[in-house]
Scaffold this motif. Sequence first.
Motif, PDB file in Angstrom:
ATOM      1  N   ASP A   1      -1.998   9.594   3.943  1.00 18.70           N
ATOM      2  CA  ASP A   1      -0.680   9.612   4.470  1.00 18.70           C
ATOM      3  C   ASP A   1       0.080   8.176   4.259  1.00 18.70           C
ATOM      4  OD1 ASP A   1      -1.584   8.334   6.644  1.00 18.70           O
ATOM      5  OD2 ASP A   1      -1.170  10.180   8.013  1.00 18.70           O
ATOM      6  N   LEU A   2       1.197   8.068   4.571  1.00 14.75           N
ATOM      7  CA  LEU A   2       1.944   6.640   4.184  1.00 14.75           C
ATOM      8  C   LEU A   2       1.388   5.789   5.388  1.00 14.75           C
ATOM      9  CD1 LEU A   2       5.638   7.966   3.666  1.00 14.75           C
ATOM     10  CD2 LEU A   2       3.899   6.953   2.003  1.00 14.75           C
ATOM     11  N   ALA A   3       1.105   6.224   6.611  1.00 16.24           N
ATOM     12  CA  ALA A   3       0.663   5.137   7.576  1.00 16.24           C
ATOM     13  C   ALA A   3      -0.539   4.616   7.106  1.00 16.24           C
ATOM     14  CB  ALA A   3       0.440   6.038   8.978  1.00 16.24           C
ATOM     15  N   ALA A   4      -1.521   5.482   6.587  1.00 15.06           N
ATOM     16  CA  ALA A   4      -2.945   5.180   6.327  1.00 15.06           C
ATOM     17  C   ALA A   4      -2.766   4.277   4.968  1.00 15.06           C
ATOM     18  CB  ALA A   4      -3.854   6.194   5.849  1.00 15.06           C
ATOM     19  N   LEU A   5      -1.757   4.504   4.217  1.00 11.06           N
ATOM     20  CA  LEU A   5      -1.513   3.505   3.004  1.00 11.06           C
ATOM     21  C   LEU A   5      -1.025   2.247   3.512  1.00 11.06           C
ATOM     22  CD1 LEU A   5      -1.122   3.325  -0.146  1.00 11.06           C
ATOM     23  CD2 LEU A   5       1.231   3.914   0.168  1.00 11.06           C
ATOM     24  N   TRP A   6      -0.260   1.953   4.370  1.00 16.66           N
ATOM     25  CA  TRP A   6       0.039   0.490   4.809  1.00 16.66           C
ATOM     26  C   TRP A   6      -1.098  -0.204   5.286  1.00 16.66           C
ATOM     27  CZ3 TRP A   6       3.788  -1.195   2.505  1.00 16.66           C
ATOM     28  CH2 TRP A   6       5.080  -0.685   2.150  1.00 16.66           C
ATOM     29  N   ALA A   7      -2.116   0.645   5.720  1.00 10.67           N
ATOM     30  CA  ALA A   7      -3.351   0.010   6.137  1.00 10.67           C
ATOM     31  C   ALA A   7      -4.211  -0.510   5.234  1.00 10.67           C
ATOM     32  CB  ALA A   7      -4.086   0.970   7.339  1.00 10.67           C
ATOM     33  N   LEU A   8      -3.910  -0.135   4.057  1.00  4.79           N
ATOM     34  CA  LEU A   8      -4.845  -0.462   2.808  1.00  4.79           C
ATOM     35  C   LEU A   8      -4.445  -1.917   2.160  1.00  4.79           C
ATOM     36  CD1 LEU A   8      -5.392   2.714   1.119  1.00  4.79           C
ATOM     37  CD2 LEU A   8      -7.081   1.662   2.586  1.00  4.79           C
ATOM     38  N   ASP A   9      -5.202  -2.792   2.252  1.00  5.67           N
ATOM     39  CA  ASP A   9      -4.735  -4.201   1.687  1.00  5.67           C
ATOM     40  C   ASP A   9      -5.002  -3.981   0.020  1.00  5.67           C
ATOM     41  OD1 ASP A   9      -4.174  -5.435   4.001  1.00  5.67           O
ATOM     42  OD2 ASP A   9      -6.146  -5.795   4.500  1.00  5.67           O
ATOM     43  N   GLU A  10      -6.027  -3.235  -0.218  1.00  8.39           N
ATOM     44  CA  GLU A  10      -6.245  -3.433  -1.675  1.00  8.39           C
ATOM     45  C   GLU A  10      -6.703  -1.702  -1.895  1.00  8.39           C
ATOM     46  OE1 GLU A  10      -8.413  -7.389  -2.557  1.00  8.39           O
ATOM     47  OE2 GLU A  10      -9.706  -5.789  -1.714  1.00  8.39           O
ATOM     48  N   VAL A  11      -6.355  -1.611  -3.441  1.00 13.20           N
ATOM     49  CA  VAL A  11      -6.811  -0.331  -4.142  1.00 13.20           C
ATOM     50  C   VAL A  11      -7.417  -0.563  -5.291  1.00 13.20           C
ATOM     51  CG1 VAL A  11      -4.725   0.814  -2.836  1.00 13.20           C
ATOM     52  CG2 VAL A  11      -4.445  -0.150  -5.083  1.00 13.20           C
ATOM     53  N   ASP A  12      -7.924   0.712  -5.796  1.00 14.62           N
ATOM     54  CA  ASP A  12      -8.769   0.728  -7.287  1.00 14.62           C
ATOM     55  C   ASP A  12      -7.700  -0.094  -8.150  1.00 14.62           C
ATOM     56  OD1 ASP A  12      -9.470   1.538  -9.882  1.00 14.62           O
ATOM     57  OD2 ASP A  12     -10.944   2.632  -8.680  1.00 14.62           O
ATOM     58  N   PRO A  13      -8.207  -1.220  -8.991  1.00 19.30           N
ATOM     59  CA  PRO A  13      -7.725  -1.720  -9.942  1.00 19.30           C
ATOM     60  C   PRO A  13      -7.054  -0.968 -11.041  1.00 19.30           C
ATOM     61  CG  PRO A  13     -10.001  -2.164 -10.167  1.00 19.30           C
ATOM     62  CD  PRO A  13      -9.748  -1.456  -8.868  1.00 19.30           C
ATOM     63  N   GLU A  14      -7.606   0.277 -11.297  1.00 22.25           N
ATOM     64  CA  GLU A  14      -6.987   1.168 -12.258  1.00 22.25           C
ATOM     65  C   GLU A  14      -6.721   2.403 -11.506  1.00 22.25           C
ATOM     66  OE1 GLU A  14      -7.658   0.868 -16.021  1.00 22.25           O
ATOM     67  OE2 GLU A  14      -8.277  -1.174 -16.222  1.00 22.25           O
ATOM     68  N   PRO A  15      -5.679   2.511 -10.975  1.00 20.19           N
ATOM     69  CA  PRO A  15      -5.282   3.721 -10.259  1.00 20.19           C
ATOM     70  C   PRO A  15      -4.702   4.704 -11.178  1.00 20.19           C
ATOM     71  CG  PRO A  15      -3.644   2.216  -9.522  1.00 20.19           C
ATOM     72  CD  PRO A  15      -4.664   1.559 -10.623  1.00 20.19           C
ATOM     73  N   ALA A  16      -5.550   5.342 -12.274  1.00 16.54           N
ATOM     74  CA  ALA A  16      -5.206   6.163 -13.208  1.00 16.54           C
ATOM     75  C   ALA A  16      -4.579   7.524 -12.850  1.00 16.54           C
ATOM     76  CB  ALA A  16      -6.541   6.603 -14.090  1.00 16.54           C
ATOM     77  N   LEU A  17      -4.798   8.020 -11.820  1.00 13.64           N
ATOM     78  CA  LEU A  17      -4.214   9.165 -11.385  1.00 13.64           C
ATOM     79  C   LEU A  17      -2.731   8.852 -10.782  1.00 13.64           C
ATOM     80  CD1 LEU A  17      -4.080  12.285 -10.719  1.00 13.64           C
ATOM     81  CD2 LEU A  17      -5.216  11.516  -8.232  1.00 13.64           C
ATOM     82  N   ALA A  18      -2.547   7.709 -10.051  1.00 17.06           N
ATOM     83  CA  ALA A  18      -1.388   7.318  -9.459  1.00 17.06           C
ATOM     84  C   ALA A  18      -0.334   6.963 -10.951  1.00 17.06           C
ATOM     85  CB  ALA A  18      -1.508   5.973  -8.722  1.00 17.06           C
ATOM     86  N   LEU A  19      -0.870   6.363 -12.034  1.00 18.44           N
ATOM     87  CA  LEU A  19      -0.087   5.965 -13.142  1.00 18.44           C
ATOM     88  C   LEU A  19       0.302   7.210 -13.741  1.00 18.44           C
ATOM     89  CD1 LEU A  19      -2.184   2.764 -14.518  1.00 18.44           C
ATOM     90  CD2 LEU A  19       0.082   2.726 -13.381  1.00 18.44           C
ATOM     91  N   ALA A  20      -0.616   8.093 -13.881  1.00 16.28           N
ATOM     92  CA  ALA A  20      -0.347   9.405 -14.611  1.00 16.28           C
ATOM     93  C   ALA A  20       0.887  10.010 -13.907  1.00 16.28           C
ATOM     94  CB  ALA A  20      -1.450  10.195 -14.721  1.00 16.28           C
ATOM     95  N   LEU A  21       0.726  10.155 -12.463  1.00 21.30           N
ATOM     96  CA  LEU A  21       1.813  10.696 -11.746  1.00 21.30           C
ATOM     97  C   LEU A  21       2.918  10.021 -11.755  1.00 21.30           C
ATOM     98  CD1 LEU A  21      -0.270  11.749  -8.335  1.00 21.30           C
ATOM     99  CD2 LEU A  21       0.092  13.207 -10.478  1.00 21.30           C
ATOM    100  N   ALA A  22       2.968   8.796 -11.756  1.00 23.47           N
ATOM    101  CA  ALA A  22       4.402   8.083 -11.758  1.00 23.47           C
ATOM    102  C   ALA A  22       5.127   8.369 -13.265  1.00 23.47           C
ATOM    103  CB  ALA A  22       4.097   6.754 -11.859  1.00 23.47           C
ATOM    104  N   ARG A  23       4.251   8.363 -14.196  1.00 23.29           N
ATOM    105  CA  ARG A  23       4.885   8.680 -15.693  1.00 23.29           C
ATOM    106  C   ARG A  23       5.568   9.871 -15.622  1.00 23.29           C
ATOM    107  NH1 ARG A  23      -0.168   6.004 -17.501  1.00 23.29           N
ATOM    108  NH2 ARG A  23       0.281   3.795 -17.824  1.00 23.29           N
ATOM    109  N   ARG A  24       4.873  10.976 -15.076  1.00 22.40           N
ATOM    110  CA  ARG A  24       5.506  12.469 -14.976  1.00 22.40           C
ATOM    111  C   ARG A  24       6.678  12.360 -14.269  1.00 22.40           C
ATOM    112  NH1 ARG A  24       0.855  16.306 -12.132  1.00 22.40           N
ATOM    113  NH2 ARG A  24       2.739  17.744 -11.963  1.00 22.40           N
TER     114      ARG A  24
END
Length: 282
Positions: free
Chosen positions: A38-61
């Motif tokens: 969720d968004l609260a947990a996202l803000w607690a993450l300082d770093e994420v995978d350098p190639e968030p392929a799924l996120a990029l694919a979703l953003a393009r959609r």
Amino acid sequence: MIPTTEALRELGRILAAGGVENPTREARLILAHALGVDLAALWALDEVDPEPALALALARRRAAREPLAYITGAKGFWSLDLAVSPATLIPRPDTETLIEAALRHRPDRRTIRTILDLGTGTGALLLAALAEYPDAFGIGIDRVPASCALARANAARTGLAARAAFCCGDWADALAARFDLILANPPYIPSADIPGLMAEVAAHEPASALDGGADGFDAYRRIVADLPRLLAPGGLAILEAGIGQAAPLAALAAAHGLDATAEPDLAGIPRAVIMAAREKYS
């Protein structure tokens, strides 16, 4: 790993290039969905995978103007979290006006025992009403089998399956019962106006849930003509109206012996048209 802020900036750039209205907010939602947090947990993450392929694919959609709700597969409505799919219209905040109107006109939760939702789609209206009227049982009708299946799944998802039934049918043609509360958000966009709607709607949401015929009133005429035989004594019908449609919809109701009033949504647009059998005086 890369900083979360950098990943969000990249997703935001993709969304902004596609003309998405609030790219920063939607970048957060897409990244959180891709990571399964969720968004609260996202803000607690300082770093994420350098190639968030799924996120990029979703953003393009999303940049191609596919609705975010279809991408994430869920949408909030009233107090409920509902599954959505391209088989159904995405529930909108404007439609919550119908539930607000029902509660204003029938504040005693014990007075509503039977509810009918015509054109149920995700089941949003029926399930929201059942959540507010705990003694009620409801029926949702839709022409599209995939919509009925989704609404049935949403009833289970929200813990309301024991008080809801969903059937495929042509509006109320197959029904002989009477109901204390009838709700409907039918297709009401005039056919010629659909190509001019925002891309998320015109290109992705089902035409069967949008197209109201040449004047937008095809479904209204079918539904309103049936209301006198469907409303229980003291029953109430509440239909959603599009911009400029509340007054002619109320006139249509009057032509079928119903009293009708309209109430606005948060933008001040007459949205919920409340109908009841005209009182008879001896």
